[in-house]
Enzyme design. Structure first.
Site, mmCIF file in Angstrom:
data_model
loop_
_atom_site.group_PDB
_atom_site.id
_atom_site.type_symbol
_atom_site.label_atom_id
_atom_site.label_comp_id
_atom_site.label_asym_id
_atom_site.label_seq_id
_atom_site.Cartn_x
_atom_site.Cartn_y
_atom_site.Cartn_z
ATOM 1 N N HIS A 102 -1.639 -22.276 11.054
ATOM 2 C CA HIS A 102 -2.702 -21.302 11.343
ATOM 3 C C HIS A 102 -3.016 -21.216 12.832
ATOM 4 C CE1 HIS A 102 -3.691 -22.369 7.045
ATOM 5 N NE2 HIS A 102 -3.814 -21.065 6.986
ATOM 6 N N ARG B 80 -1.805 -17.412 -6.852
ATOM 7 C CA ARG B 80 -2.549 -18.578 -6.383
ATOM 8 C C ARG B 80 -3.432 -19.122 -7.501
ATOM 9 N NH1 ARG B 80 -2.906 -19.351 -0.780
ATOM 10 N NH2 ARG B 80 -2.303 -17.585 0.510
ATOM 11 N N ASP C 162 3.276 -11.218 7.908
ATOM 12 C CA ASP C 162 3.166 -10.913 6.482
ATOM 13 C C ASP C 162 1.901 -10.132 6.151
ATOM 14 O OD1 ASP C 162 1.483 -13.041 7.055
ATOM 15 O OD2 ASP C 162 1.800 -14.041 5.133
ATOM 16 N N GLN D 262 -9.121 -6.481 1.735
ATOM 17 C CA GLN D 262 -8.932 -6.809 3.154
ATOM 18 C C GLN D 262 -9.104 -5.568 4.019
ATOM 19 O OE1 GLN D 262 -5.722 -9.469 4.196
ATOM 20 N NE2 GLN D 262 -5.504 -8.556 6.214
ATOM 21 N N HIS E 17 -4.018 -25.776 8.720
ATOM 22 C CA HIS E 17 -2.953 -26.613 9.273
ATOM 23 C C HIS E 17 -2.371 -25.930 10.505
ATOM 24 C CE1 HIS E 17 -0.090 -23.843 7.395
ATOM 25 N NE2 HIS E 17 -0.715 -24.034 6.232
ATOM 26 N N LYS F 180 9.520 -24.003 8.710
ATOM 27 C CA LYS F 180 8.262 -23.293 8.910
ATOM 28 C C LYS F 180 7.292 -24.182 9.673
ATOM 29 C CE LYS F 180 4.905 -20.559 6.252
ATOM 30 N NZ LYS F 180 4.507 -20.144 4.891
ATOM 31 N N LYS G 130 3.842 -15.027 -1.028
ATOM 32 C CA LYS G 130 3.786 -15.952 -2.154
ATOM 33 C C LYS G 130 4.694 -15.476 -3.283
ATOM 34 C CE LYS G 130 0.688 -18.419 -0.102
ATOM 35 N NZ LYS G 130 1.019 -19.749 0.423
ATOM 36 N N THR H 84 -8.730 -21.508 0.736
ATOM 37 C CA THR H 84 -7.919 -22.026 -0.364
ATOM 38 C C THR H 84 -7.791 -23.540 -0.341
ATOM 39 O OG1 THR H 84 -5.946 -21.597 0.975
ATOM 40 C CG2 THR H 84 -6.595 -19.911 -0.613
ATOM 41 N N LYS I 266 4.962 -27.402 8.437
ATOM 42 C CA LYS I 266 5.450 -28.030 7.215
ATOM 43 C C LYS I 266 6.400 -29.171 7.590
ATOM 44 C CE LYS I 266 3.450 -25.043 4.428
ATOM 45 N NZ LYS I 266 2.366 -25.429 3.532
ATOM 46 N N THR I 267 6.139 -30.362 7.069
ATOM 47 C CA THR I 267 6.989 -31.513 7.315
ATOM 48 C C THR I 267 7.370 -32.150 5.990
ATOM 49 O OG1 THR I 267 5.204 -33.141 7.411
ATOM 50 C CG2 THR I 267 5.700 -31.957 9.445
#
Length: 393
Positions: free
Chosen positions: A36, A74, A184, A163, A33, A219, A70, A28, A222-223
């Site tokens: 992962h 997407r 998730d 999947q 990041h 999370k 989500k 995606t 995330k910053t």
């Protein structure tokens, strides 16, 4: 670990044989990041303990979009963009895994190789009958969207079926027995296990990890400035090192265990050091894994220079555009990527948080000319944590 479909059975299996395990990564964006990293590190641990990892790149599933976690659909990407992202993602895994042809060497595959060739009617007849819509509606990826009355498209609803088919296909092609994923992904993983059992009478396993959050509840990855990217072309070595260096005191030892190769005895010894020294060790070890030893050392040197006024050459460099051979300080900071708006820069200037060439900027109307760059790049700093060298084009 969050959940396992059959922990006792998996434990017994791993004690008897080399277990092939996979984790999937949709294409995606052009980089993964640090959010992962948990899945990547588990693949690394498995390989170091004699098992075989598969990195599955979702060239096919990215065309559909995973609704898990989500609130909205997407953005659909073109085949060209998906391929471009996939090419950009491939390099990072070589830092963490050993690829090759050996029994425990990692392999990388693209699920578009088999998904794009499926005939819709044939697929529904062969595999659709094994899925219960009632059961699919009960999984969080679907249920939560419906409870919030948020749109769930039919194409997204099909994601878990694809999947599930990936797991079946990987078992047939590589003897893959274990799927890894975040919490998730539980419903998607269970569907794959059930499909393999019904189609091929195969016994497969699933293992999930919890969502990693920082001590303050944020999370992981995330910053305020955005995601902490693994690819160096998306985030400099210095900024990556700084992310780990700025870890909350309460998270340092936990992150050493999760995101470095440090042994428990080494971590216990580190615990006796002052907290800032612990953070530097965490930053070095985490950066060394993702970017290499030289990058980690260079980032540490750059950090030392930024705070002591030493050699600044290792700081990340940015190029800004001068309009009529000059630029205002507000625009300079925003163009350099250290702030998102002029208003944010104004607040920082009022608080004494902006420095240029080692001097505090007190006037928001300050202009920087091409002549100011005559002796080389200018050191721009926001507070104690954000430092860059600014060049003019």
């Amino acid at each position: 670990m969050q959940d396992c479909t059959d922990l006792e059975g998996l434990n017994e299996c791993m004690g008897k044989q080399i277990v092939t395990a996979y984790a999937g990564f949709d294409c995606t964006g052009p980089s993964l990041h640090v959010g992962h990293l948990m899945s990547i590190m588990i693949l690394r641990r498995l390989q170091k303990n004699g098992h075989k990892p598969i990195v599955l790149l979702g060239g096919g599933t990215t065309k559909v979009g995973d609704p898990s976690g989500k609130d909205e659909t997407r953005k659909m990407l073109s085949d060209k963009d998906i391929q471009k992202n996939m090419d950009a993602l491939r390099g990072v895994f070589g830092r963490f895994l050993t690829f090759g042809d050996g029994p425990t060497d990692a392999v990388m595959v693209n699920n578009d190789d088999w998904l794009s060739g499926l005939g819709y009617i044939e697929f529904l007849r062969e595999y659709g009958r094994h899925f219960s819509v009632n059961r699919m509606m009960s999984f969080d990826s679907v249920k939560l969207r419906l409870e919030r009355e948020q749109n769930l498209s039919f194409i997204e609803f099909n994601y878990m079926i694809l999947q599930a088919y990936d797991f079946l296909e990987l078992n047939r092609r590589f003897g893959c027995l274990l799927q890894l994923g975040g919490s998730d992904q539980w419903g998607n993983i269970v569907n794959g296990i059930e499909l393999a059992r019904r189609s091929d009478q195969s016994q497969l396993f699933g293992l999930t990890t919890p969502l990693i959050t920082t001590a303050n509840g944020a999370k992981m990855g995330k910053t305020v400035s955005g995601a902490v990217w693994l690819n160096p072309d998306m985030l400099s070595d210095f900024d990556y090192w700084q992310f780990w260096r700025n870890t909350d005191d309460r998270d340092v030892l936990r992150f050493m265990k999760l995101f470095t190769d440090m042994g428990l005895s080494d971590i216990a010894e580190t615990e006796q050091l002052p907290i800032n020294e612990q953070k530097k060790i965490l930053a070095h070890e985490a950066t060394k894994l993702a970017r290499g030893e030289n990058a980690a050392l260079g980032a540490a040197d750059a950090a030392q220079a930024a705070f002591s006024g030493g050699n600044l050459e290792s700081l990340p460099k940015v190029t800004i555009v001068l309009d009529h051979d000059e630029i205002g300080i507000l625009n300079l900071v925003v163009q350099a990527g250290l702030a998102t708006s002029n208003g944010e820069v104004r607040r920082l200037i009022k608080g004494g948080g902006v420095k240029l060439a080692g001097k505090s900027v007190s006037d928001e109307k300050t202009m920087i000319t091409r002549q100011d760059f005559a002796k080389g790049p200018l050191h721009l700093a926001l507070g104690k944590k954000k430092h860059v060298l600014v060049e003019a084009s």
